[in-house]
Design a protein around this motif. Sequence first.
Motif, mmCIF file in Angstrom:
data_model
loop_
_atom_site.group_PDB
_atom_site.id
_atom_site.type_symbol
_atom_site.label_atom_id
_atom_site.label_comp_id
_atom_site.label_asym_id
_atom_site.label_seq_id
_atom_site.Cartn_x
_atom_site.Cartn_y
_atom_site.Cartn_z
ATOM 1 N N HIS A 181 9.944 8.344 -31.441
ATOM 2 C CA HIS A 181 10.435 9.398 -32.338
ATOM 3 C C HIS A 181 9.559 10.638 -32.222
ATOM 4 C CE1 HIS A 181 11.155 11.578 -36.128
ATOM 5 N NE2 HIS A 181 12.366 11.045 -36.063
ATOM 6 N N LEU A 182 8.245 10.463 -32.234
ATOM 7 C CA LEU A 182 7.323 11.592 -32.100
ATOM 8 C C LEU A 182 7.561 12.323 -30.782
ATOM 9 C CD1 LEU A 182 4.822 13.290 -32.824
ATOM 10 C CD2 LEU A 182 3.404 11.440 -31.898
ATOM 11 N N LEU A 183 7.714 11.576 -29.711
ATOM 12 C CA LEU A 183 7.843 12.180 -28.387
ATOM 13 C C LEU A 183 9.160 12.931 -28.222
ATOM 14 C CD1 LEU A 183 6.314 9.277 -26.283
ATOM 15 C CD2 LEU A 183 5.420 11.621 -26.401
ATOM 16 N N GLY A 190 16.029 -25.965 -21.322
ATOM 17 C CA GLY A 190 17.012 -24.917 -21.151
ATOM 18 C C GLY A 190 16.763 -23.680 -21.976
ATOM 19 N N THR A 191 15.776 -23.737 -22.874
ATOM 20 C CA THR A 191 15.443 -22.575 -23.700
ATOM 21 C C THR A 191 14.481 -21.671 -22.937
ATOM 22 O OG1 THR A 191 15.683 -23.903 -25.709
ATOM 23 C CG2 THR A 191 14.476 -21.817 -25.904
ATOM 24 N N ALA A 192 14.787 -20.400 -22.908
ATOM 25 C CA ALA A 192 13.912 -19.449 -22.207
ATOM 26 C C ALA A 192 12.614 -19.272 -22.981
ATOM 27 C CB ALA A 192 14.614 -18.107 -22.054
ATOM 28 N N PRO A 193 11.476 -19.263 -22.291
ATOM 29 C CA PRO A 193 10.205 -19.055 -22.982
ATOM 30 C C PRO A 193 10.071 -17.610 -23.449
ATOM 31 C CG PRO A 193 9.872 -19.063 -20.623
ATOM 32 C CD PRO A 193 11.316 -19.418 -20.854
ATOM 33 N N PRO A 194 9.263 -17.349 -24.465
ATOM 34 C CA PRO A 194 9.059 -15.974 -24.913
ATOM 35 C C PRO A 194 8.310 -15.163 -23.858
ATOM 36 C CG PRO A 194 7.550 -17.460 -26.038
ATOM 37 C CD PRO A 194 8.488 -18.323 -25.263
ATOM 38 N N MET A 195 8.436 -13.832 -23.970
ATOM 39 C CA MET A 195 7.757 -12.927 -23.053
ATOM 40 C C MET A 195 6.847 -12.000 -23.852
ATOM 41 S SD MET A 195 10.854 -11.893 -20.442
ATOM 42 C CE MET A 195 11.882 -11.255 -21.759
ATOM 43 N N ARG A 196 5.843 -11.465 -23.150
ATOM 44 C CA ARG A 196 4.915 -10.538 -23.793
ATOM 45 C C ARG A 196 4.437 -9.543 -22.751
ATOM 46 N NH1 ARG A 196 -0.754 -11.529 -26.326
ATOM 47 N NH2 ARG A 196 -0.738 -10.188 -28.166
ATOM 48 N N PHE A 197 4.706 -8.280 -22.985
ATOM 49 C CA PHE A 197 4.195 -7.228 -22.114
ATOM 50 C C PHE A 197 4.102 -5.929 -22.914
ATOM 51 C CE2 PHE A 197 8.819 -7.674 -20.953
ATOM 52 C CZ PHE A 197 9.289 -6.493 -21.508
ATOM 53 N N PRO A 198 3.319 -4.960 -22.440
ATOM 54 C CA PRO A 198 3.145 -3.704 -23.182
ATOM 55 C C PRO A 198 4.441 -2.903 -23.269
ATOM 56 C CG PRO A 198 1.355 -4.029 -21.612
ATOM 57 C CD PRO A 198 2.393 -5.054 -21.290
ATOM 58 N N SER A 199 4.527 -2.069 -24.312
ATOM 59 C CA SER A 199 5.756 -1.314 -24.578
ATOM 60 C C SER A 199 5.429 -0.119 -25.476
ATOM 61 C CB SER A 199 6.791 -2.236 -25.243
ATOM 62 O OG SER A 199 6.276 -2.771 -26.454
ATOM 63 N N PHE A 200 6.459 0.545 -25.973
ATOM 64 C CA PHE A 200 6.331 1.627 -26.939
ATOM 65 C C PHE A 200 6.652 1.108 -28.346
ATOM 66 C CE2 PHE A 200 6.937 4.119 -23.112
ATOM 67 C CZ PHE A 200 6.343 5.360 -23.349
ATOM 68 N N THR A 201 6.214 1.841 -29.354
ATOM 69 C CA THR A 201 6.714 1.638 -30.714
ATOM 70 C C THR A 201 7.818 2.663 -30.969
ATOM 71 O OG1 THR A 201 5.172 3.191 -31.746
ATOM 72 C CG2 THR A 201 4.452 0.881 -31.547
ATOM 73 N N PRO A 202 8.790 2.342 -31.811
ATOM 74 C CA PRO A 202 9.813 3.333 -32.158
ATOM 75 C C PRO A 202 9.212 4.610 -32.749
ATOM 76 C CG PRO A 202 10.562 1.151 -32.783
ATOM 77 C CD PRO A 202 9.119 1.003 -32.362
ATOM 78 N N ASP A 203 8.128 4.485 -33.512
ATOM 79 C CA ASP A 203 7.504 5.684 -34.089
ATOM 80 C C ASP A 203 6.964 6.606 -33.004
ATOM 81 O OD1 ASP A 203 8.097 4.930 -36.667
ATOM 82 O OD2 ASP A 203 6.112 4.099 -37.094
ATOM 83 N N ALA A 204 6.405 6.043 -31.953
ATOM 84 C CA ALA A 204 5.909 6.869 -30.851
ATOM 85 C C ALA A 204 7.071 7.558 -30.141
ATOM 86 C CB ALA A 204 5.115 6.026 -29.869
ATOM 87 N N CYS A 217 2.343 1.503 -27.226
ATOM 88 C CA CYS A 217 2.034 2.915 -27.389
ATOM 89 C C CYS A 217 2.486 3.350 -28.778
ATOM 90 C CB CYS A 217 2.728 3.747 -26.318
ATOM 91 S SG CYS A 217 2.618 5.536 -26.575
ATOM 92 N N ALA A 218 1.539 3.817 -29.586
ATOM 93 C CA ALA A 218 1.809 4.226 -30.959
ATOM 94 C C ALA A 218 1.595 5.728 -31.105
ATOM 95 C CB ALA A 218 0.889 3.459 -31.908
ATOM 96 N N PRO A 219 2.022 6.321 -32.225
ATOM 97 C CA PRO A 219 1.794 7.758 -32.409
ATOM 98 C C PRO A 219 0.339 8.179 -32.242
ATOM 99 C CG PRO A 219 3.367 6.969 -34.028
ATOM 100 C CD PRO A 219 2.861 5.752 -33.308
ATOM 101 N N ASP A 220 -0.598 7.373 -32.687
ATOM 102 C CA ASP A 220 -2.007 7.720 -32.531
ATOM 103 C C ASP A 220 -2.397 7.850 -31.060
ATOM 104 O OD1 ASP A 220 -2.425 7.888 -35.228
ATOM 105 O OD2 ASP A 220 -3.454 5.945 -35.412
#
Length: 244
Positions: free
Chosen positions: A166-168, A150-164, A100-103
């Motif tokens: 800040h705007l909110l 033993g290394t954890a695999p990377p993850m990927r899921f939707p999130s916010f941006t810091p700029d969004a 989620c971005a400011p736009d």
Amino acid sequence: MSHGLTFTRLADLSHPIGAGMPRWPGDPPVTFLEMACREEDGYDLRAFAMGEHSGTHVNAPGSFLADGADVRAAAPWPLLLPLAVLDLRTRAAADPGTRCAPDDVLAWEAANGRVPRGCLFVCNTGWHRLWNEPERFMGIQWGALRAGPGTAPPMRFPSFTPDAVHLLVHARGARGIGIDTHGVDAPDDGEFLCNRMALAAGAVVVECLAALDGLPAAGAHVLLAPLPLRGGTGAPVMVTAFIP
């Protein structure tokens, strides 16, 4: 009705708590232990344990900020707020790492009016429908694992941006942010900038929300009632939507 609030139906936006539900790598599992049974004691009783940041939960400032408040002091619970819902389902289905971005906030405003001051601004990414598939919900990418055992695999899921965020919380005065994934922060943001920014501004952060598909973009309200854990860095929370 409450505080003059009228509604036609209620919706529970909290996932049920149970063994095997999604959790952040390294967090404790949900466990249940039989402590008494009807046959021997005349009643059934279980003990249960879980992480403070598991299930549908709020984060406390003390989890991320030095001298931050615990969950009981983080807000005047229970907290009743206007609810704003941003629909990111189509984009998240095509790009699990979308943010989620400011736009996106400005596009929501173009369709629904200015973000209500004091609201909980929530992203519906569709991830709540993956709750019973923990690895998919966490966005675990086994194919991207390059390190040794033993290394954890990377993850990927939707999130916010810091700029969004800040705007909110700063420009619009939102009282909180929420999402149906396991984090308002992208999983590769080890500094948890979205959490830190929101909590430092006095906003609440709600993660792992459920049942967002039937909610209007604007006009509903939400009641947040976390467990009042002394010293809690976060807590499971009951989230009830009041839908007009």
